[in-house]
Write a protein that holds these residues in place. Sequence first.
Motif, mmCIF file in Angstrom:
data_model
loop_
_atom_site.group_PDB
_atom_site.id
_atom_site.type_symbol
_atom_site.label_atom_id
_atom_site.label_comp_id
_atom_site.label_asym_id
_atom_site.label_seq_id
_atom_site.Cartn_x
_atom_site.Cartn_y
_atom_site.Cartn_z
ATOM 1 N N GLU A 1 16.319 54.631 -29.362
ATOM 2 C CA GLU A 1 15.593 55.065 -28.163
ATOM 3 C C GLU A 1 15.613 53.977 -27.098
ATOM 4 O O GLU A 1 15.387 52.811 -27.382
ATOM 5 N N LEU A 2 15.924 54.387 -25.889
ATOM 6 C CA LEU A 2 15.953 53.431 -24.780
ATOM 7 C C LEU A 2 15.064 53.948 -23.667
ATOM 8 O O LEU A 2 14.608 55.080 -23.697
ATOM 9 N N ALA A 3 14.907 53.123 -22.644
ATOM 10 C CA ALA A 3 14.176 53.572 -21.473
ATOM 11 C C ALA A 3 15.019 53.298 -20.233
ATOM 12 O O ALA A 3 15.610 52.223 -20.108
ATOM 13 N N ASN A 4 15.073 54.273 -19.356
ATOM 14 C CA ASN A 4 15.688 54.115 -18.039
ATOM 15 C C ASN A 4 17.143 53.658 -18.105
ATOM 16 O O ASN A 4 17.615 52.956 -17.225
ATOM 17 N N GLU A 5 17.833 54.032 -19.177
ATOM 18 C CA GLU A 5 19.224 53.623 -19.295
ATOM 19 C C GLU A 5 20.004 54.632 -20.117
ATOM 20 O O GLU A 5 19.534 55.110 -21.140
ATOM 21 N N LEU A 6 21.186 54.940 -19.633
ATOM 22 C CA LEU A 6 22.051 55.893 -20.312
ATOM 23 C C LEU A 6 23.403 55.211 -20.481
ATOM 24 O O LEU A 6 23.908 54.633 -19.527
ATOM 25 N N CYS B 1 1.021 51.313 -28.331
ATOM 26 C CA CYS B 1 1.768 52.161 -27.384
ATOM 27 C C CYS B 1 3.276 52.011 -27.500
ATOM 28 O O CYS B 1 4.021 52.899 -27.111
ATOM 29 N N HIS B 2 3.738 50.841 -27.969
ATOM 30 C CA HIS B 2 5.175 50.574 -27.987
ATOM 31 C C HIS B 2 5.670 50.354 -29.416
ATOM 32 O O HIS B 2 4.968 49.765 -30.226
ATOM 33 N N ALA B 3 6.909 50.770 -29.648
ATOM 34 C CA ALA B 3 7.533 50.496 -30.936
ATOM 35 C C ALA B 3 8.463 49.305 -30.791
ATOM 36 O O ALA B 3 9.110 49.131 -29.756
ATOM 37 N N VAL B 4 8.490 48.454 -31.820
ATOM 38 C CA VAL B 4 9.541 47.442 -31.956
ATOM 39 C C VAL B 4 9.994 47.568 -33.405
ATOM 40 O O VAL B 4 9.292 47.129 -34.319
ATOM 41 N N ARG B 5 11.114 48.227 -33.617
ATOM 42 C CA ARG B 5 11.553 48.530 -34.977
ATOM 43 C C ARG B 5 11.758 47.256 -35.785
ATOM 44 O O ARG B 5 12.341 46.298 -35.290
ATOM 45 N N GLY B 6 11.224 47.275 -36.992
ATOM 46 C CA GLY B 6 11.361 46.111 -37.872
ATOM 47 C C GLY B 6 10.121 45.232 -37.865
ATOM 48 O O GLY B 6 10.042 44.280 -38.634
ATOM 49 N N THR B 7 9.141 45.536 -36.981
ATOM 50 C CA THR B 7 7.940 44.694 -36.942
ATOM 51 C C THR B 7 6.688 45.463 -37.354
ATOM 52 O O THR B 7 5.607 44.894 -37.402
ATOM 53 N N ASP C 1 4.763 50.754 -34.017
ATOM 54 C CA ASP C 1 5.428 52.061 -33.930
ATOM 55 C C ASP C 1 4.764 53.000 -32.927
ATOM 56 O O ASP C 1 4.754 54.213 -33.101
ATOM 57 N N GLY C 2 4.181 52.440 -31.860
ATOM 58 C CA GLY C 2 3.574 53.281 -30.822
ATOM 59 C C GLY C 2 4.624 54.145 -30.146
ATOM 60 O O GLY C 2 5.795 53.766 -30.065
ATOM 61 N N VAL C 3 4.198 55.326 -29.696
ATOM 62 C CA VAL C 3 5.176 56.237 -29.080
ATOM 63 C C VAL C 3 4.804 56.613 -27.645
ATOM 64 O O VAL C 3 5.500 57.381 -27.006
ATOM 65 N N ILE C 4 3.702 56.059 -27.142
ATOM 66 C CA ILE C 4 3.270 56.453 -25.793
ATOM 67 C C ILE C 4 4.191 55.849 -24.733
ATOM 68 O O ILE C 4 4.651 56.526 -23.818
#
Length: 320
Positions: free
Chosen positions: A130-135, A246-252, A255-258
């Motif tokens: 999952e990314l933000a503002n980038e394709l 609110c934020h996810a950082v996988r591996g830490t 796991d927030g999804v907002i």
Amino acid sequence: MSRVRALAAAALSLAGCGGAESVLDPAGRGAERIATLFWWMSGGAALIWLAMAALAVWAVRSGPERHGTRSAALLIVGGGVAFPTVVLAALLAWGLSSLPPLLAAPPPTSRVIRVTGEQWWWRVRYGEVELANELRLAVGEPVLVELESADVVHSLWIPALSGKVDAIPGRVTRLTLEPTRTGTFRGVCAEYCGASHALMELAVVVVPPDELERWLADQAAPARAPKGPLAERGAAQWVASGCGACHAVRGTGADGVIGPDLTHVGGRRMLAGWLENSQHEHRRWLARTSELKPGARMPSFGMLAPDELDALAAYLEGLE
Ligand code: CUA
């Protein structure tokens, strides 16, 4: 002299037609079709305008006695009714015939990317990545973009690649993108959606196919461990400030999804859709969020001590 000025002005205005977000400098199949239609319509309109101007000059210069009733009627019926009817009908038929290929689905084996418009950022998902503002897209590979909205109506528009499609709450709309050359292009939200509508940008990076595969593999990996004492303090501050709610950082374990997934936030083209992705800007964003993106759901963390902000910014910027 005035002619030179007019030519310079025309050259300058045409120079503005190129670049990363121009419909007249297409880098995708859909945009190519739209640009062709635009040039034919503009050329046709220019020719008709010239013919009308010539007729007007001719009408002014020739005396009234030269126009017989029959030739005048012929001119009115032929030039005023038949000609526009035929030309406009032909243009309409051609314009409509170019719609189905624009809306056509890509081959069934194509990659599917899920893009969600949210106030005021784009959530982009390639499976679990999952990314933000980038394709990121591969040149020559058509992809299906499934577009959704989490709140209000947004509209995804990447002028250099294709036409725009709305993101509507409760529905999935579809858009096919097929880049024809590599480069970085700009996407925007083309439907007014609230206070920070104008800051809802999307970087579109088109790379060779093997580079995309490598990049996707990197993105699928869990977050890097913080490097250096400042970033390590930042990782602890991240936990203490409750960012993972609110934020996810996988591996830490966060796991927030907002808000956006920040697993590889430091490696993105932009921060928050429009800021430079640097440690300095991360710090500024953390301290002055609501100033930099009015109405954003993330609260400002300006109450943190300067060294806590520095540490958090170092940690986030290091998540490449
Ligand atoms: Cu989203 Cu305008």
